[in-house]
Write a protein that holds these residues in place. Structure first.
Motif, PDB file in Angstrom:
ATOM      1  N   ILE A   1      93.059 -66.356  16.100  1.00 19.95           N
ATOM      2  CA  ILE A   1      93.515 -65.673  15.185  1.00 19.95           C
ATOM      3  C   ILE A   1      93.816 -64.264  15.600  1.00 19.95           C
ATOM      4  O   ILE A   1      93.014 -63.771  16.649  1.00 19.95           O
ATOM      5  CB  ILE A   1      92.824 -65.479  13.951  1.00 19.95           C
ATOM      6  N   GLN A   2      95.041 -63.566  15.593  1.00 21.39           N
ATOM      7  CA  GLN A   2      95.362 -62.275  16.307  1.00 21.39           C
ATOM      8  C   GLN A   2      95.053 -61.166  15.107  1.00 21.39           C
ATOM      9  O   GLN A   2      95.142 -61.333  14.002  1.00 21.39           O
ATOM     10  CB  GLN A   2      96.830 -62.314  16.756  1.00 21.39           C
ATOM     11  N   VAL A   3      94.897 -59.851  15.569  1.00 19.80           N
ATOM     12  CA  VAL A   3      94.533 -58.839  14.765  1.00 19.80           C
ATOM     13  C   VAL A   3      95.729 -58.636  13.810  1.00 19.80           C
ATOM     14  O   VAL A   3      95.705 -58.662  12.683  1.00 19.80           O
ATOM     15  CB  VAL A   3      94.298 -57.360  15.653  1.00 19.80           C
ATOM     16  N   SER A   4      96.866 -58.504  14.360  1.00 19.92           N
ATOM     17  CA  SER A   4      98.236 -58.098  13.646  1.00 19.92           C
ATOM     18  C   SER A   4      98.668 -59.099  12.482  1.00 19.92           C
ATOM     19  O   SER A   4      98.616 -58.958  11.584  1.00 19.92           O
ATOM     20  CB  SER A   4      99.342 -58.095  14.806  1.00 19.92           C
ATOM     21  N   GLY A   5      98.501 -60.492  13.214  1.00 14.54           N
ATOM     22  CA  GLY A   5      98.960 -61.707  12.167  1.00 14.54           C
ATOM     23  C   GLY A   5      97.877 -61.781  11.028  1.00 14.54           C
ATOM     24  O   GLY A   5      98.275 -62.125   9.992  1.00 14.54           O
TER      25      GLY A   5
ATOM     26  N   PHE B   1      90.093 -67.807  -5.662  1.00 18.31           N
ATOM     27  CA  PHE B   1      89.699 -66.676  -4.913  1.00 18.31           C
ATOM     28  C   PHE B   1      88.469 -66.591  -4.138  1.00 18.31           C
ATOM     29  O   PHE B   1      88.036 -65.675  -3.278  1.00 18.31           O
ATOM     30  CB  PHE B   1      89.916 -65.518  -6.069  1.00 18.31           C
ATOM     31  N   HIS B   2      87.340 -67.127  -4.904  1.00 23.73           N
ATOM     32  CA  HIS B   2      86.109 -67.100  -4.468  1.00 23.73           C
ATOM     33  C   HIS B   2      86.123 -67.725  -3.092  1.00 23.73           C
ATOM     34  O   HIS B   2      85.538 -67.188  -2.135  1.00 23.73           O
ATOM     35  CB  HIS B   2      85.033 -67.974  -5.330  1.00 23.73           C
ATOM     36  N   LEU B   3      86.826 -68.922  -2.889  1.00 25.95           N
ATOM     37  CA  LEU B   3      86.759 -69.577  -1.609  1.00 25.95           C
ATOM     38  C   LEU B   3      87.667 -68.755  -0.602  1.00 25.95           C
ATOM     39  O   LEU B   3      86.958 -68.856   0.337  1.00 25.95           O
ATOM     40  CB  LEU B   3      87.535 -71.015  -1.729  1.00 25.95           C
ATOM     41  N   TYR B   4      88.705 -68.149  -1.156  1.00 26.31           N
ATOM     42  CA  TYR B   4      89.339 -67.280  -0.251  1.00 26.31           C
ATOM     43  C   TYR B   4      88.530 -65.937   0.341  1.00 26.31           C
ATOM     44  O   TYR B   4      88.522 -65.851   1.579  1.00 26.31           O
ATOM     45  CB  TYR B   4      90.752 -66.886  -0.917  1.00 26.31           C
ATOM     46  N   LEU B   5      87.790 -65.417  -0.618  1.00 31.21           N
ATOM     47  CA  LEU B   5      87.131 -64.408   0.157  1.00 31.21           C
ATOM     48  C   LEU B   5      86.039 -64.684   0.974  1.00 31.21           C
ATOM     49  O   LEU B   5      85.600 -64.062   1.885  1.00 31.21           O
ATOM     50  CB  LEU B   5      86.301 -63.768  -1.176  1.00 31.21           C
ATOM     51  N   ASP B   6      85.512 -65.834   0.876  1.00 36.52           N
ATOM     52  CA  ASP B   6      84.527 -66.395   1.780  1.00 36.52           C
ATOM     53  C   ASP B   6      85.069 -66.675   2.861  1.00 36.52           C
ATOM     54  O   ASP B   6      84.502 -66.263   4.183  1.00 36.52           O
ATOM     55  CB  ASP B   6      83.722 -67.856   1.120  1.00 36.52           C
ATOM     56  N   TRP B   7      86.211 -67.224   2.935  1.00 37.53           N
ATOM     57  CA  TRP B   7      87.064 -67.399   4.235  1.00 37.53           C
ATOM     58  C   TRP B   7      87.476 -66.054   5.124  1.00 37.53           C
ATOM     59  O   TRP B   7      87.417 -65.769   6.350  1.00 37.53           O
ATOM     60  CB  TRP B   7      88.170 -68.265   3.982  1.00 37.53           C
ATOM     61  N   ALA B   8      87.909 -65.199   4.135  1.00 35.29           N
ATOM     62  CA  ALA B   8      88.467 -63.808   4.450  1.00 35.29           C
ATOM     63  C   ALA B   8      87.301 -62.802   5.100  1.00 35.29           C
ATOM     64  O   ALA B   8      87.638 -62.207   6.213  1.00 35.29           O
ATOM     65  CB  ALA B   8      88.904 -63.070   3.258  1.00 35.29           C
ATOM     66  N   ALA B   9      86.074 -63.076   4.495  1.00 35.57           N
ATOM     67  CA  ALA B   9      84.858 -62.386   5.360  1.00 35.57           C
ATOM     68  C   ALA B   9      84.813 -62.878   6.729  1.00 35.57           C
ATOM     69  O   ALA B   9      84.424 -62.168   7.633  1.00 35.57           O
ATOM     70  CB  ALA B   9      83.751 -62.385   4.388  1.00 35.57           C
ATOM     71  N   ARG B  10      84.790 -64.027   6.914  1.00 35.24           N
ATOM     72  CA  ARG B  10      84.649 -64.640   8.297  1.00 35.24           C
ATOM     73  C   ARG B  10      85.730 -64.296   9.278  1.00 35.24           C
ATOM     74  O   ARG B  10      85.586 -63.968  10.280  1.00 35.24           O
ATOM     75  CB  ARG B  10      84.705 -65.965   8.103  1.00 35.24           C
ATOM     76  N   VAL B  11      87.062 -64.139   8.709  1.00 35.78           N
ATOM     77  CA  VAL B  11      88.142 -63.813   9.344  1.00 35.78           C
ATOM     78  C   VAL B  11      88.248 -62.339   9.821  1.00 35.78           C
ATOM     79  O   VAL B  11      88.384 -62.088  10.938  1.00 35.78           O
ATOM     80  CB  VAL B  11      89.455 -64.346   8.655  1.00 35.78           C
ATOM     81  N   LEU B  12      87.621 -61.381   8.889  1.00 37.31           N
ATOM     82  CA  LEU B  12      87.500 -60.082   9.235  1.00 37.31           C
ATOM     83  C   LEU B  12      86.499 -59.839  10.456  1.00 37.31           C
ATOM     84  O   LEU B  12      86.842 -59.000  11.273  1.00 37.31           O
ATOM     85  CB  LEU B  12      87.168 -59.467   7.770  1.00 37.31           C
ATOM     86  N   VAL B  13      85.379 -60.761  10.135  1.00 38.26           N
ATOM     87  CA  VAL B  13      84.522 -60.655  11.429  1.00 38.26           C
ATOM     88  C   VAL B  13      85.110 -60.720  12.711  1.00 38.26           C
ATOM     89  O   VAL B  13      84.884 -60.225  13.876  1.00 38.26           O
ATOM     90  CB  VAL B  13      83.132 -61.505  10.965  1.00 38.26           C
ATOM     91  N   LEU B  14      85.804 -62.082  12.743  1.00 35.66           N
ATOM     92  CA  LEU B  14      86.407 -62.399  13.986  1.00 35.66           C
ATOM     93  C   LEU B  14      87.368 -61.258  14.371  1.00 35.66           C
ATOM     94  O   LEU B  14      87.369 -61.067  15.584  1.00 35.66           O
ATOM     95  CB  LEU B  14      87.041 -63.725  13.867  1.00 35.66           C
ATOM     96  N   ILE B  15      88.195 -60.840  13.628  1.00 33.62           N
ATOM     97  CA  ILE B  15      89.242 -59.875  14.056  1.00 33.62           C
ATOM     98  C   ILE B  15      88.590 -58.784  14.376  1.00 33.62           C
ATOM     99  O   ILE B  15      89.058 -58.190  15.547  1.00 33.62           O
ATOM    100  CB  ILE B  15      90.232 -59.632  12.679  1.00 33.62           C
TER     101      ILE B  15
END
Length: 165
Positions: free
Chosen positions: A56-60, A147-161
């Motif tokens: 995953i890229q920062v911008s996208g 939304f609950h599932l999405y936020l779990d995913w989003a928190a991980r993505v934010l750390v990766l970014i």
């Protein structure tokens, strides 16, 4: 503020929002039990495998998060308008989720502007006219659970970014 420190703040806000959403979901499930899986075609779809996630890229990545969070915000607004009486017992929980979601979006957009990243121009979905009590309960289950599932995913993505900055 350093972008990495801002990211840490955004990650913490996303995790707090995840916890608040879990509380709301449990209250909603207990108040309006409904068996089975409920879906709405207008909700964002999580479709990233491990390789896509690692690349995953920062911008996208930030543009997608922003776009998806705006979509969820629209769904929550629709749910509040569709069923004010239905949600009255959970108004405190819904208000907390709504205000944290707004704060998360503002911080994310501020960070994107600071990093000179483009905003997503994805159109927001058109939501149905308000339906029956049961259809709104089903929609509520779909929105809150997704939304609950999405936020779990989003928190991980934010750390990766964050680690790519």
């Amino acid at each position: 503020m350093d972008p990495r420190a801002e990211f840490d703040s955004i990650v913490n806000l996303a995790r707090n929002l995840l916890s608040d959403t879990k509380t709301l979901f449990n209250h909603f499930k207990n108040r309006y039990p409904a068996e089975g899986e409920h879906k709405l075609e207008t909700l964002p779809v999580l479709s990233m495998n491990a390789v896509e996630l690692a690349n995953i890229q920062v911008s996208g990545g930030l543009a997608r998060l922003s776009s998806d969070l705006h979509c969820y915000q629209r769904h929550f607004d629709w749910l509040r308008k569709a069923a004010p009486l239905l949600l009255r017992p959970m108004e405190h929980d819904i208000s907390i989720v709504h205000s944290r979601l707004e704060r998360l979006l503002k911080r994310l957009e501020h960070l994107m502007a600071k990093l000179s990243l483009p905003r997503s121009s994805d159109p927001l979905p058109t939501l149905p006219a308000h339906g029956t009590h049961w259809s709104v309960v089903q929609a509520g289950h779909a929105i809150i659970h997704s939304f609950h599932l999405y936020l779990d995913w989003a928190a991980r993505v934010l750390v990766l970014i964050r680690n790519k900055l």
